[in-house]
Design a protein around this motif. Structure first.
Motif, PDB file in Angstrom:
ATOM      1  N   GLU A 157       0.824  -1.208   0.000  1.00  0.00           N
ATOM      2  CA  GLU A 157       0.000   0.000   0.000  1.00  0.00           C
ATOM      3  C   GLU A 157       0.856   1.256   0.000  1.00  0.00           C
ATOM      4  O   GLU A 157       0.567   2.216  -0.717  1.00  0.00           O
ATOM      5  N   GLN A 158       1.920   1.247   0.777  1.00  0.00           N
ATOM      6  CA  GLN A 158       2.802   2.413   0.825  1.00  0.00           C
ATOM      7  C   GLN A 158       3.528   2.594  -0.501  1.00  0.00           C
ATOM      8  O   GLN A 158       3.759   3.723  -0.952  1.00  0.00           O
ATOM      9  N   PHE A 159       3.877   1.475  -1.141  1.00  0.00           N
ATOM     10  CA  PHE A 159       4.557   1.550  -2.434  1.00  0.00           C
ATOM     11  C   PHE A 159       3.707   2.303  -3.451  1.00  0.00           C
ATOM     12  O   PHE A 159       4.203   3.176  -4.175  1.00  0.00           O
ATOM     13  N   PHE A 160       2.413   1.989  -3.508  1.00  0.00           N
ATOM     14  CA  PHE A 160       1.543   2.658  -4.474  1.00  0.00           C
ATOM     15  C   PHE A 160       1.374   4.142  -4.154  1.00  0.00           C
ATOM     16  O   PHE A 160       1.209   4.963  -5.058  1.00  0.00           O
ATOM     17  N   LYS A 161       1.431   4.482  -2.893  1.00  0.00           N
ATOM     18  CA  LYS A 161       1.390   5.903  -2.534  1.00  0.00           C
ATOM     19  C   LYS A 161       2.672   6.603  -2.966  1.00  0.00           C
ATOM     20  O   LYS A 161       2.653   7.720  -3.484  1.00  0.00           O
ATOM     21  N   ASP A 162       3.785   5.915  -2.770  1.00  0.00           N
ATOM     22  CA  ASP A 162       5.081   6.521  -3.060  1.00  0.00           C
ATOM     23  C   ASP A 162       5.323   6.723  -4.555  1.00  0.00           C
ATOM     24  O   ASP A 162       5.991   7.691  -4.948  1.00  0.00           O
ATOM     25  N   ILE A 163       4.805   5.820  -5.391  1.00  0.00           N
ATOM     26  CA  ILE A 163       5.070   6.000  -6.828  1.00  0.00           C
ATOM     27  C   ILE A 163       4.353   7.225  -7.390  1.00  0.00           C
ATOM     28  O   ILE A 163       4.664   7.681  -8.486  1.00  0.00           O
ATOM     29  N   CYS A 164       3.424   7.778  -6.620  1.00  0.00           N
ATOM     30  CA  CYS A 164       2.732   8.997  -7.049  1.00  0.00           C
ATOM     31  C   CYS A 164       3.539  10.254  -6.745  1.00  0.00           C
ATOM     32  O   CYS A 164       3.337  11.296  -7.382  1.00  0.00           O
ATOM     33  N   VAL A 165       4.446  10.164  -5.784  1.00  0.00           N
ATOM     34  CA  VAL A 165       5.147  11.379  -5.328  1.00  0.00           C
ATOM     35  C   VAL A 165       6.668  11.258  -5.386  1.00  0.00           C
ATOM     36  O   VAL A 165       7.363  12.269  -5.315  1.00  0.00           O
ATOM     37  N   MET A 166       7.188  10.063  -5.504  1.00  0.00           N
ATOM     38  CA  MET A 166       8.641   9.869  -5.508  1.00  0.00           C
ATOM     39  C   MET A 166       9.163   9.625  -6.923  1.00  0.00           C
ATOM     40  O   MET A 166       8.456   9.129  -7.796  1.00  0.00           O
ATOM     41  N   SER A 167      10.428   9.947  -7.121  1.00  0.00           N
ATOM     42  CA  SER A 167      11.105   9.616  -8.369  1.00  0.00           C
ATOM     43  C   SER A 167      11.502   8.138  -8.339  1.00  0.00           C
ATOM     44  O   SER A 167      11.494   7.505  -7.280  1.00  0.00           O
ATOM     45  N   VAL A 168      11.866   7.604  -9.491  1.00  0.00           N
ATOM     46  CA  VAL A 168      12.290   6.207  -9.549  1.00  0.00           C
ATOM     47  C   VAL A 168      13.525   5.947  -8.684  1.00  0.00           C
ATOM     48  O   VAL A 168      13.557   4.954  -7.936  1.00  0.00           O
ATOM     49  N   PRO A 169      14.565   6.809  -8.717  1.00  0.00           N
ATOM     50  CA  PRO A 169      15.703   6.573  -7.806  1.00  0.00           C
ATOM     51  C   PRO A 169      15.297   6.610  -6.330  1.00  0.00           C
ATOM     52  O   PRO A 169      15.826   5.834  -5.524  1.00  0.00           O
ATOM     53  N   GLU A 170      14.379   7.493  -5.970  1.00  0.00           N
ATOM     54  CA  GLU A 170      13.918   7.541  -4.577  1.00  0.00           C
ATOM     55  C   GLU A 170      13.183   6.259  -4.197  1.00  0.00           C
ATOM     56  O   GLU A 170      13.343   5.745  -3.080  1.00  0.00           O
ATOM     57  N   ILE A 171      12.384   5.742  -5.127  1.00  0.00           N
ATOM     58  CA  ILE A 171      11.687   4.472  -4.872  1.00  0.00           C
ATOM     59  C   ILE A 171      12.687   3.347  -4.723  1.00  0.00           C
ATOM     60  O   ILE A 171      12.569   2.494  -3.836  1.00  0.00           O
ATOM     61  N   GLN A 172      13.702   3.348  -5.591  1.00  0.00           N
ATOM     62  CA  GLN A 172      14.756   2.337  -5.507  1.00  0.00           C
ATOM     63  C   GLN A 172      15.426   2.385  -4.133  1.00  0.00           C
ATOM     64  O   GLN A 172      15.605   1.348  -3.473  1.00  0.00           O
ATOM     65  N   ASN A 173      15.810   3.566  -3.694  1.00  0.00           N
ATOM     66  CA  ASN A 173      16.514   3.702  -2.422  1.00  0.00           C
ATOM     67  C   ASN A 173      15.647   3.295  -1.233  1.00  0.00           C
ATOM     68  O   ASN A 173      16.157   2.795  -0.231  1.00  0.00           O
ATOM     69  N   ARG A 174      14.359   3.507  -1.355  1.00  0.00           N
ATOM     70  CA  ARG A 174      13.484   3.173  -0.234  1.00  0.00           C
ATOM     71  C   ARG A 174      13.197   1.678  -0.153  1.00  0.00           C
ATOM     72  O   ARG A 174      13.174   1.101   0.939  1.00  0.00           O
ATOM     73  N   TYR A 175      12.953   1.047  -1.300  1.00  0.00           N
ATOM     74  CA  TYR A 175      12.487  -0.339  -1.281  1.00  0.00           C
ATOM     75  C   TYR A 175      13.556  -1.373  -1.608  1.00  0.00           C
ATOM     76  O   TYR A 175      13.435  -2.530  -1.216  1.00  0.00           O
ATOM     77  N   TYR A 176      14.573  -0.976  -2.336  1.00  0.00           N
ATOM     78  CA  TYR A 176      15.618  -1.933  -2.688  1.00  0.00           C
ATOM     79  C   TYR A 176      16.913  -1.182  -2.994  1.00  0.00           C
ATOM     80  O   TYR A 176      17.362  -1.114  -4.130  1.00  0.00           O
ATOM     81  N   PRO A 177      17.526  -0.596  -1.965  1.00  0.00           N
ATOM     82  CA  PRO A 177      18.740   0.203  -2.187  1.00  0.00           C
ATOM     83  C   PRO A 177      19.860  -0.631  -2.789  1.00  0.00           C
ATOM     84  O   PRO A 177      20.034  -1.810  -2.444  1.00  0.00           O
ATOM     85  N   ILE A 178      20.596  -0.020  -3.698  1.00  0.00           N
ATOM     86  CA  ILE A 178      21.700  -0.717  -4.359  1.00  0.00           C
ATOM     87  C   ILE A 178      22.925  -0.604  -3.464  1.00  0.00           C
ATOM     88  O   ILE A 178      23.668   0.374  -3.497  1.00  0.00           O
ATOM     89  N   THR A 179      23.122  -1.604  -2.644  1.00  0.00           N
ATOM     90  CA  THR A 179      24.258  -1.643  -1.730  1.00  0.00           C
ATOM     91  C   THR A 179      25.529  -1.998  -2.487  1.00  0.00           C
ATOM     92  O   THR A 179      25.498  -2.420  -3.653  1.00  0.00           O
ATOM     93  N   LEU A 180      26.659  -1.839  -1.824  1.00  0.00           N
ATOM     94  CA  LEU A 180      27.938  -2.204  -2.439  1.00  0.00           C
ATOM     95  C   LEU A 180      27.944  -3.683  -2.815  1.00  0.00           C
ATOM     96  O   LEU A 180      28.440  -4.066  -3.882  1.00  0.00           O
ATOM     97  N   LYS A 181      27.353  -4.516  -1.948  1.00  0.00           N
ATOM     98  CA  LYS A 181      27.289  -5.949  -2.229  1.00  0.00           C
ATOM     99  C   LYS A 181      26.526  -6.215  -3.509  1.00  0.00           C
ATOM    100  O   LYS A 181      26.950  -7.031  -4.343  1.00  0.00           O
ATOM    101  N   ARG A 182      25.387  -5.528  -3.695  1.00  0.00           N
ATOM    102  CA  ARG A 182      24.590  -5.744  -4.907  1.00  0.00           C
ATOM    103  C   ARG A 182      25.295  -5.197  -6.143  1.00  0.00           C
ATOM    104  O   ARG A 182      25.204  -5.765  -7.230  1.00  0.00           O
ATOM    105  N   LYS A 183      26.004  -4.081  -5.984  1.00  0.00           N
ATOM    106  CA  LYS A 183      26.769  -3.542  -7.107  1.00  0.00           C
ATOM    107  C   LYS A 183      27.843  -4.532  -7.548  1.00  0.00           C
ATOM    108  O   LYS A 183      28.038  -4.761  -8.746  1.00  0.00           O
ATOM    109  N   LEU A 184      28.539  -5.111  -6.575  1.00  0.00           N
ATOM    110  CA  LEU A 184      29.585  -6.079  -6.892  1.00  0.00           C
ATOM    111  C   LEU A 184      29.003  -7.324  -7.550  1.00  0.00           C
ATOM    112  O   LEU A 184      29.544  -7.829  -8.535  1.00  0.00           O
TER     113      LEU A 184
END
Length: 399
Positions: free
Chosen positions: A345-372
């Motif tokens: 429910e919060q995700f659908f609220k956030d996609i109305c007001v947040m940018s895609v990078p902000e959504i990424q950082n909130r729900y699935y941040p790209i950590t150093l481990k994921r980058k590697l």
């Protein structure tokens, strides 16, 4: 008159809108971007046809069609197999219909990369339907058109989600010998609303026009498929589930439709002629199929389906697989509904007001481990080590 009191009671198949004799049902988006019927009560004549054709209210059940059979299938046209999500079995079935001067109906992108159900009567048009589209398609008047062509005697291959195929059968209200139906083992459908935002973000970020989108490209192989966005200048964006927020939102069940959480069509006994899905473990039944280019598992549920597959055997590599074993290994989506993410429910609220990078950082941040992992995974995959990692992961229970 059909009334949607709970959102899980509507799958958005649009059959009611197609069946209404007064055209007084329009499909409108809710605040999450999903389609629901809106009825003009002043024009409604209380014929109750919309209620009778609703597949969720009373799903159509499979009639006796003999014993179910399952095959692991690889299209021997390697170009088609590489363009397909898995083994290219759908294209084999569709080509069988095209060879009889028929029409193929399936999910495709329109010119604005909205997913719609469209029709094609040529090999060139068939290419639009290849590849998964992890989003709800707009059906428009496709059920009406399909019925017109069937009545005219044209062969039709109609592909879609289980609810769409069940809805088609209820809309037609009688069997057609010239109809071939193919459903997918569906994980669930996502809202077009977030896809539109995601596409717009990538286009604006690069300052380029998008030419092509693939949800499951095999650039690094079948087992490490990636999201691909190709731009008109020839450049591409590619990312796997480790870093791509759209893929993650889909597999994390952040934006699936309410009806997918209580799907009425989760059964092996389906009304379609064919059910198709990924065959990750087909190599257990025939070692040669473990070539990292994709295999489709295909459940055949009708005598018609068996006859068609017999005609196709010289155009594919195949191995018969026990139905229960194939479903156990790769077909959990056939039997189990998705479980809504607590943050949905919060995700659908956030996609109305947040940018895609902000959504990424909130729900699935790209950590150093994921980058590697994202950086080294292609190399590990091409060296052949990745398959051993996956086998170890499977033995550990997928953790």
């Amino acid at each position: 008159m059909i009334k949607i009191e709970k959102k899980e009671e509507c799958c958005g198949c649009e059959v009611c809108a197609n069946a209404c004799p007064k055209n007084c049902i329009q499909m409108e988006r809710d605040n999450k971007g999903f389609l629901y019927p809106k009825i003009d009560e002043n024009r409604c004549i209380d014929c109750h046809i919309c209620e009778r054709v609703c597949p969720v209210a009373e799903p159509k059940v499979r009639e006796s069609g003999g014993e179910l059979r399952m095959y692991g299938v690889q299209n021997t046209d390697e170009r088609v197999r590489m363009e397909s999500t898995s083994g290219g079995a759908f294209s084999l079935i569709a080509r069988w219909v095209l060879a009889r001067h028929g029409i193929v109906i399936g999910a495709a992108f329109d010119n604005n990369f909205r997913v719609i159900h469209a029709a094609a009567d040529s090999e060139e048009g068939l290419a639009r339907f290849r590849g998964s589209k992890y989003v709800q398609s707009s059906m428009g008047e496709i059920y009406r058109k399909a019925k017109e062509w069937l009545v005219q005697g044209r062969w039709i291959c109609f592909s879609g989600t289980p609810c769409q195929i069940n809805g088609l059968q209820k809309f037609l209200d009688k069997p057609f010998d010239n109809l071939v139906t193919v459903d997918i083992a569906c994980h669930g459908i996502t809202s077009p609303k977030f896809l539109e935002k995601y596409i717009r973000y990538h286009s604006e970020k690069e300052g380029k026009k998008i030419k092509e989108i693939l949800f499951r490209e095999k650039y690094y192989g079948y087992g490490f498929s990636t999201m691909k966005i190709a731009f008109e200048d020839g450049s591409c964006y590619r990312a796997g589930m480790e870093t791509d927020i759209f893929l993650r939102s889909f597999f994390m069940d952040l934006n699936t439709r309410e009806s997918c959480h209580a799907c009425r069509f989760k059964t092996v006994q389906r009304v379609s002629d064919f059910t198709i899905f990924d065959g990750w473990h087909a190599g257990r039944f025939q070692k040669e199929m473990e070539d990292d280019k994709g295999t489709t598992l295909c459940i055949i549920q009708s005598d018609k389906g068996n006859k068609i597959f017999d005609d196709l055997k010289d155009q594919c590599r195949f191995v018969e697989i026990p139905v229960e074993e194939g479903v156990r290994l790769d077909g959990s989506m056939i039997l189990k509904s998705t479980v809504p993410n607590p943050q949905r429910e919060q995700f659908f609220k956030d996609i109305c007001v947040m940018s895609v990078p902000e959504i990424q950082n909130r729900y699935y941040p790209i950590t150093l481990k994921r980058k590697l992992l994202s950086a080294i995974k292609p190399t590990v995959y091409k060296t052949g080590l990745f398959k051993y990692y996956m086998k170890l992961k499977e033995k550990a229970g997928g953790k």
